[in-house]
Design a protein around this motif. Sequence first.
Motif, PDB file in Angstrom:
ATOM      1  N   ASN A  16      43.675  40.803  42.126  1.00 44.94           N
ATOM      2  CA  ASN A  16      43.950  39.681  43.022  1.00 44.94           C
ATOM      3  C   ASN A  16      42.774  38.716  43.072  1.00 44.94           C
ATOM      4  OD1 ASN A  16      42.045  40.599  45.171  1.00 44.94           O
ATOM      5  ND2 ASN A  16      43.497  42.292  45.360  1.00 44.94           N
ATOM      6  N   GLN A  18      41.039  38.055  45.768  1.00 49.36           N
ATOM      7  CA  GLN A  18      40.247  38.342  46.967  1.00 49.36           C
ATOM      8  C   GLN A  18      39.127  39.346  46.687  1.00 49.36           C
ATOM      9  OE1 GLN A  18      40.843  36.704  49.904  1.00 49.36           O
ATOM     10  NE2 GLN A  18      42.387  35.564  48.736  1.00 49.36           N
ATOM     11  N   THR A  19      39.474  40.454  46.047  1.00 49.52           N
ATOM     12  CA  THR A  19      38.514  41.535  45.822  1.00 49.52           C
ATOM     13  C   THR A  19      38.439  41.885  44.345  1.00 49.52           C
ATOM     14  OG1 THR A  19      39.084  42.457  47.998  1.00 49.52           O
ATOM     15  CG2 THR A  19      37.872  43.874  46.480  1.00 49.52           C
ATOM     16  N   LEU A  21      38.111  43.987  40.969  1.00 50.38           N
ATOM     17  CA  LEU A  21      38.525  45.350  40.650  1.00 50.38           C
ATOM     18  C   LEU A  21      37.664  45.897  39.529  1.00 50.38           C
ATOM     19  CD1 LEU A  21      40.622  47.700  40.938  1.00 50.38           C
ATOM     20  CD2 LEU A  21      41.936  46.547  39.136  1.00 50.38           C
ATOM     21  N   PHE A  33      39.585  40.087  38.013  1.00 50.61           N
ATOM     22  CA  PHE A  33      39.853  39.255  39.188  1.00 50.61           C
ATOM     23  C   PHE A  33      40.747  38.101  38.779  1.00 50.61           C
ATOM     24  CE2 PHE A  33      36.221  37.398  37.105  1.00 50.61           C
ATOM     25  CZ  PHE A  33      36.329  36.027  37.309  1.00 50.61           C
ATOM     26  N   ARG A  58      31.914  38.731  45.024  1.00 48.95           N
ATOM     27  CA  ARG A  58      33.136  38.191  45.615  1.00 48.95           C
ATOM     28  C   ARG A  58      33.685  37.080  44.731  1.00 48.95           C
ATOM     29  NH1 ARG A  58      32.382  33.679  49.386  1.00 48.95           N
ATOM     30  NH2 ARG A  58      30.308  32.784  49.099  1.00 48.95           N
TER      31      ARG A  58
END
Length: 313
Positions: A16, A18-19, A21, A33, A58
């Motif tokens: 995603n 947001q976070t 992987l 990401f 991030r």
Amino acid sequence: MTTPGWWAIALCEAVNDQTPLAVAFGGEELVLFRNAAGQAFALEDRCPHRRVPLALGRVVESGLQCGYHGWTFDGASGGCTKIPNLHADERVPPRYAARAFAVREANGFVHVWLGEGTPHGELPSSDYLPIGREFTGSTIVNMSHDQYLAAMLDGPECLLGFAHVRLTDFFLGDLRSEQGRVVLERGAVWTTQLLPSQFVVDYPLIVRTAVPLSGGSVRVDLLSEDELPLITLMIATGANRRGTTSLCWRGFVHDRLPVHAPLRWRFARTRKQAPFQVKNLIDGVAVAALLQAPSRDLRAMRRPHLIAASAVV
């Protein structure tokens, strides 16, 4: 050493914007990401500045920002686009770049090109075409990648199971090669079968396992006795750290209903319960007891052919 090619390494919904992987796969440490537009990227999970994992950072509008010193990297090229302590008129040196990997998505899997060479060819999940609801998951098993692929041929019952179905060790034909995979079929029975499986003459079910000659995507099909598909399962596998194996999978139930399916099967289907289980805890004693028959042929077929010295000019 990972065979160069496309490898399915994650489920699309696991990546995603947001976070980040983190994924350890085939000897590579990767971070996946998405940007705001939904495009997926893969970088080496190491900041070129202090080697801190980028997965600890991030996702920002311009890419992936390291959590240590705030360096930001473009997902497509891996180039560093921003260093916080640089002046506005200073350029970021090109050598400050993270290694980027080619990414393609298809049929619910994120594929990354690993190894040398220019990305080409079909994706491992190209023949997985789901219908209706899917059942998915991911895990890491305490088993080496080569051992996992071998056990998928020698004894898939140690690695997975179908609800209300018992796999047997009776092979229905010889090992064969089809479209880059080694394919083997074995008989299976419903758990309501009264006679022991060794006394069954005509097996009501067939389990077909297809293990790749190159790569790690395994296809497993549960078929009726007339070879109509009932359940299709695609398991993406790859070597993780310390002799373990990463797994992620997708599977679905076909529309047709077996004529002699027990009531338990029909009831579970009506309630849309998971029709299969991919095991995350594997019985080592059971695996060690498997006869190494089909897996020997797999190793021979996967082994690179040696060229005689006399043939080299």
